[in-house]
Design a protein around this motif. Structure first.
Motif, short mmCIF file in Angstrom:
data_model
loop_
_atom_site.label_atom_id
_atom_site.label_comp_id
_atom_site.label_asym_id
_atom_site.label_seq_id
_atom_site.Cartn_x
_atom_site.Cartn_y
_atom_site.Cartn_z
N LYS A 187 0.84 -1.21 0.00
CA LYS A 187 0.00 0.00 0.00
C LYS A 187 0.87 1.25 0.00
CE LYS A 187 -2.60 0.70 3.59
NZ LYS A 187 -3.70 0.76 4.58
N ASN A 188 1.88 1.28 0.84
CA ASN A 188 2.76 2.45 0.89
C ASN A 188 3.48 2.66 -0.44
OD1 ASN A 188 2.08 3.10 3.53
ND2 ASN A 188 3.73 1.86 4.40
N ALA A 189 3.97 1.57 -1.04
CA ALA A 189 4.65 1.68 -2.33
C ALA A 189 3.69 2.21 -3.39
CB ALA A 189 5.23 0.33 -2.74
N TYR A 190 2.49 1.65 -3.43
CA TYR A 190 1.51 2.09 -4.41
C TYR A 190 1.20 3.57 -4.26
CZ TYR A 190 -2.87 3.00 -6.71
OH TYR A 190 -3.85 3.58 -7.48
N LEU A 191 0.97 4.01 -3.01
CA LEU A 191 0.63 5.42 -2.78
C LEU A 191 1.78 6.35 -3.16
CD1 LEU A 191 -1.33 5.09 0.57
CD2 LEU A 191 -2.27 5.55 -1.71
N LYS A 192 3.01 5.95 -2.89
CA LYS A 192 4.16 6.78 -3.26
C LYS A 192 4.33 6.83 -4.77
CE LYS A 192 6.77 6.40 1.01
NZ LYS A 192 8.02 5.98 1.65
N ILE A 193 4.14 5.70 -5.44
CA ILE A 193 4.26 5.66 -6.91
C ILE A 193 3.15 6.51 -7.53
CG2 ILE A 193 4.04 4.16 -8.93
CD1 ILE A 193 5.47 1.99 -7.17
N ARG A 194 1.93 6.37 -7.02
CA ARG A 194 0.81 7.16 -7.54
C ARG A 194 1.05 8.65 -7.32
NH1 ARG A 194 -4.94 6.48 -4.83
NH2 ARG A 194 -3.87 7.80 -3.34
N ASN A 195 1.55 9.01 -6.14
CA ASN A 195 1.84 10.41 -5.84
C ASN A 195 2.90 10.96 -6.79
OD1 ASN A 195 1.62 12.84 -4.30
ND2 ASN A 195 3.57 12.30 -3.32
N LEU A 196 3.96 10.19 -7.03
CA LEU A 196 5.01 10.61 -7.96
C LEU A 196 4.45 10.80 -9.37
CD1 LEU A 196 8.00 11.26 -8.46
CD2 LEU A 196 8.36 8.79 -8.81
N ALA A 197 3.58 9.89 -9.79
CA ALA A 197 2.97 10.00 -11.12
C ALA A 197 2.13 11.26 -11.22
CB ALA A 197 2.13 8.77 -11.42
N HIS A 198 1.38 11.57 -10.16
CA HIS A 198 0.56 12.79 -10.16
C HIS A 198 1.44 14.04 -10.20
CE1 HIS A 198 -3.17 10.67 -8.24
NE2 HIS A 198 -2.92 10.26 -9.46
N GLN A 199 2.53 14.03 -9.42
CA GLN A 199 3.44 15.18 -9.44
C GLN A 199 4.01 15.40 -10.83
OE1 GLN A 199 6.46 14.39 -6.51
NE2 GLN A 199 5.13 14.83 -4.78
N LYS A 200 4.42 14.32 -11.48
CA LYS A 200 4.99 14.44 -12.83
C LYS A 200 3.95 14.95 -13.82
CE LYS A 200 8.64 11.09 -12.15
NZ LYS A 200 9.84 11.07 -12.96
N ALA A 201 2.73 14.48 -13.68
CA ALA A 201 1.66 14.94 -14.57
C ALA A 201 1.41 16.44 -14.38
CB ALA A 201 0.39 14.15 -14.31
N LEU A 202 1.38 16.88 -13.14
CA LEU A 202 1.14 18.30 -12.87
C LEU A 202 2.30 19.18 -13.35
CD1 LEU A 202 -0.44 18.05 -9.32
CD2 LEU A 202 -1.59 18.72 -11.45
N GLN A 203 3.51 18.62 -13.35
CA GLN A 203 4.69 19.35 -13.81
C GLN A 203 4.85 19.28 -15.33
OE1 GLN A 203 7.77 17.42 -11.59
NE2 GLN A 203 7.29 18.49 -9.69
N GLY A 204 4.06 18.41 -15.96
CA GLY A 204 4.16 18.24 -17.40
C GLY A 204 5.38 17.47 -17.83
N THR A 205 5.94 16.66 -16.92
CA THR A 205 7.10 15.84 -17.25
C THR A 205 6.66 14.42 -17.57
OG1 THR A 205 7.48 15.32 -14.92
CG2 THR A 205 8.65 17.21 -15.80
N PRO A 206 7.47 13.68 -18.31
CA PRO A 206 7.10 12.30 -18.65
C PRO A 206 6.84 11.47 -17.39
CG PRO A 206 8.99 12.99 -19.94
CD PRO A 206 8.74 14.06 -18.91
#
Length: 86
Positions: free
Chosen positions: A38-57
């Motif tokens: 669960k912790n790994a999933y939430l961290k990976i999802r959070n990182l994906a959201h951050q990258k999306a908001l920053q417009g990075t791959p």
């Protein structure tokens, strides 16, 4: 989902967090593994959201979330001890 016929609660939810929690509740995985997944999933999802908001791959770089990736791989290899035949 291979055991869904014996554990129908795992088919109740489609989101990963509740699915992991149900796997723990039904004692299909340990609480320790559930917390790590669960912790790994939430961290990976959070990182994906951050990258999306920053417009990075939305690709995880090799150095990102190494601990979480290692924990997930260790659990994977314990649950699926042999590599599938190709």
């Amino acid at each position: 989902l291979n055991t869904a016929h014996s554990h129908p609660l795992i088919t109740k939810w489609s989101d990963n967090v509740r699915l992991i929690e149900t796997l723990v509740t039904d004692q299909l995985i340990s609480e320790k593994w559930g917390n790590e997944l669960k912790n790994a999933y939430l961290k990976i999802r959070n990182l994906a959201h951050q990258k999306a908001l920053q417009g990075t791959p939305n690709l995880m770089l090799e150095h990102e979330l190494q601990t979480e990736r290692q924990e997930v791989l260790e659990i994977w290899h314990k649950v699926f001890p042999t590599e599938p035949e190709v």
